[in-house]
Design a protein around this motif. Structure first.
Motif, PDB file in Angstrom:
ATOM      1  N   TRP B  10       0.807  -1.216   0.000  1.00 44.36           N
ATOM      2  CA  TRP B  10       0.000   0.000   0.000  1.00 44.36           C
ATOM      3  C   TRP B  10       0.840   1.266   0.000  1.00 44.36           C
ATOM      4  N   ILE B  11       2.042   1.182   0.559  1.00 44.65           N
ATOM      5  CA  ILE B  11       2.843   2.410   0.697  1.00 44.65           C
ATOM      6  C   ILE B  11       3.111   3.037  -0.667  1.00 44.65           C
ATOM      7  N   ILE B  14      -0.310   3.533  -3.176  1.00 44.38           N
ATOM      8  CA  ILE B  14      -1.205   4.682  -2.988  1.00 44.38           C
ATOM      9  C   ILE B  14      -0.659   5.890  -3.748  1.00 44.38           C
ATOM     10  N   ALA B  15       0.631   6.144  -3.538  1.00 41.51           N
ATOM     11  CA  ALA B  15       1.227   7.310  -4.187  1.00 41.51           C
ATOM     12  C   ALA B  15       1.262   7.135  -5.695  1.00 41.51           C
ATOM     13  N   VAL B 283      10.983   4.251   2.271  1.00 36.35           N
ATOM     14  CA  VAL B 283       9.691   4.535   2.920  1.00 36.35           C
ATOM     15  C   VAL B 283       9.130   3.268   3.570  1.00 36.35           C
ATOM     16  N   HIS B 287       8.367   2.762   7.620  1.00 36.46           N
ATOM     17  CA  HIS B 287       7.095   2.349   8.219  1.00 36.46           C
ATOM     18  C   HIS B 287       7.270   1.137   9.123  1.00 36.46           C
ATOM     19  N   GLU B 293       2.181   0.184  10.230  1.00 36.56           N
ATOM     20  CA  GLU B 293       1.796  -0.670   9.116  1.00 36.56           C
ATOM     21  C   GLU B 293       0.290  -0.910   9.114  1.00 36.56           C
TER      22      GLU B 293
END
Lengths: 204, 327
Positions: B10-11, B14-15, B283, B287, B293
């Protein structure tokens, strides 16, 4: 963590929905696009980079339960600040707040002050808004401004995440870690004083 | 094999998905304006513009050497010829690069590439470009091309999610690099040629396939693509190299400058790719370090989102190929 999950999902949803197809032209028709401009601008400006690192150092000293919230509050505030700059007139007060952030954050790190969570998060929001505002530009309007603000948000997110995590690692695993971080805080104060003095005499 | 939990999907997703949504189907367009200057009389040239941007936006403004008088489309430079400092105004704001193709009355054709990092070139009578010019022009162009190429980045991200260890990541990214360098070179030298539209459609399809493989892996059904991700990276890397080549083949570089331009363009692409991988890894590590997380379902949603987006791109690009044939 559940709250974080919901908020992150909402952010993702908001980002996805906020980019209608016509906006796409701006990303490819400019050199790096407004998004990349927003991403690069704060990371290449000393007056933003140093205090942001200071915030990361401070967050890293405060422990997981407090510091991980900065991943949410600071990027969102910085993005919101950049958006506000598109609609509000520029003011010297913002520059003064940003100069102040050098001193405040540097001192808090140098003195290793254990802020409680609300105070710390309050600072991240205030400085996020002020630095985001200073990064914003009234030249952009509408969707390009939104892309630019998302770029500022991403820059804040990446920098704060890495700085906070590295600080936490160093402070926990090395005996000299906390001393080095506090020394870095004093350097941030010194840089702030030099930069502030120069800026004020130059008529900022 | 365990799912690749060491990089939470997801990290980056998403971006990148947000960026991807912002980019159109022709996501890896690197807008380049081509100015052809044909010498009609000694010291007199005629301008002709070609925009290789799919958006067809206005061309950047050329600033000729001081002794030249420009009255479009004629440019009169007199006895000195087209020598001296040549630049473009506001290059980088609308166009990634501007290429000047010079067609003198005598001698070989020459090409000069201007970028925001290399906005001024001192033209000489001999036409020989210093290596520093090629380095300064083509490394940023390659870097920019992959950074604007959201689809390339999404594919690299998919590869990162497919691998289960740092060493496997090194092998996979290396395989991708070698593969796209091969086809980038072959296409730039004109050994192979593939229609750009078809390449773009297949690049989108490669992301869809990768997203499916990642989802299968996260459900515990590791296929051969998860066991040998470098094979996938190499195979699809050949395809992505053809996509990278589109930025160079449209420029019309002279043969003399082509090898160096190709080398430094590719270095720029690699630097961009490595920067992206480094940021994603940093990144993700941050996290984990901060224990910030998210549950697994958010990762699954992110991969589904990426796959859906790539599917839309595929149909869009495929439709652009088929539509002229149908009508």
């Amino acid at each position: 963590m559940r709250i974080l999950t919901v908020v992150y999902t909402l952010i993702a949803l908001a980002l996805l929905l906020s980019f209608p197809e016509p906006a796409s032209a701006h990303l490819v028709s400019t050199r790096f696009g407004e998004l990349y401009s927003g991403l690069i601008h704060p990371l290449t400006a000393l007056q933003h980079l140093v205090p942001w690192l200071g915030l990361g150092l401070l967050g890293g000293l405060l422990g997981n339960r407090t510091s991980r919230w900065v991943l949410l509050t600071f990027p969102l505030s910085a993005g919101a600040g950049a958006l506000l700059a598109g609609g509000l007139p520029a003011t010297a007060a913002i520059d003064h707040v940003n100069l102040f952030s050098f001193i405040v954050l540097g001192l808090l790190v140098a003195l290793s002050v254990r802020l409680n969570r609300p105070t710390f998060l309050g600072l991240t929001v205030i400085f996020g808004l002020s630095h985001g505002f200073a990064n914003g530009t009234p030249d952009l309007s509408g969707v390009p401004l939104l892309l630019y603000a998302v770029g500022v948000l991403l820059a804040a997110y990446v920098l704060i995440a890495i700085a906070t995590a590295v600080t936490q690692l160093v402070s926990q695993r090395a005996a000299w870690g906390t001393i080095a971080i506090r020394a870095a805080g004093s350097w941030i104060v010194a840089i702030g004083l030099v930069f502030g003095g120069y800026s004020l005499t130059a008529g900022v | 094999m365990k799912p690749a939990a060491w990089i939470p999907a997801w990290i980056p997703a998403i971006a990148v998905a947000a960026l991807a949504w912002a980019a159109p189907a022709a996501a890896h367009d690197t807008p380049i304006a081509l100015l052809t200057l044909k010498e009609t009389q000694p010291g007199t040239f005629v301008e002709r513009w070609t925009y290789s941007s799919s958006l067809n936006i206005a061309a950047p403004t050329p600033v000729y050497p001081e002794h030249c008088v420009a009255e479009a489309p004629r440019v009169v430079c007199g006895e000195l010829g087209l020598t001296g400092d040549f630049s473009f105004e506001k290059l980088g704001e609308r166009y990634s690069a501007a290429v000047v193709r010079l067609m003198p009355l005598e001698g070989p054709k020459r090409s000069y590439t201007f970028t925001a990092a290399q906005p001024v070139i001192t033209l000489t009578a001999s036409g020989i470009l210093p290596l520093s010019h090629i380095v300064a022009a083509y490394i940023p162009l390659g870097f920019e091309h992959i950074m604007l190429g959201i689809d390339h980045l999404l594919f690299v991200l998919g590869l990162m999610l497919l691998v289960s260890s740092p060493w496997m990541l090194v092998k996979t990214i290396t395989a991708f690099t070698i593969a796209h360098s091969i086809t980038l070179g072959l296409a730039t030298f004109g050994v192979i040629g593939v229609p750009e539209g078809a390449v773009n459609a297949l690049i989108a399809l490669s992301i869809v396939i990768l997203a499916v493989e990642v989802l299968k892996l996260r459900r515990g059904r590791a296929g051969w693509s998860a066991t040998y991700p470098w094979v996938v990276a190499f195979g699809f890397g050949l395809l992505h190299g053809l996509g990278f080549a589109s930025a160079l083949t449209g420029i019309g570089l002279s043969q003399a400058n082509l090898p160096a331009a190709l080398l430094f363009f590719n270095i720029g692409v690699e630097l961009g790719q490595l920067a992206f991988v480094a940021v994603v890894l940093a990144v993700a590590w941050s996290h984990r370090q901060l224990r910030a997380e998210l549950p697994r379902w958010t990762e699954t949603v992110a991969v589904y989102g990426t796959g859906t987006l790539a599917t839309v791109w595929f149909y869009d690009r495929f439709g652009a190929i088929v539509a002229p044939l149908v009508t």
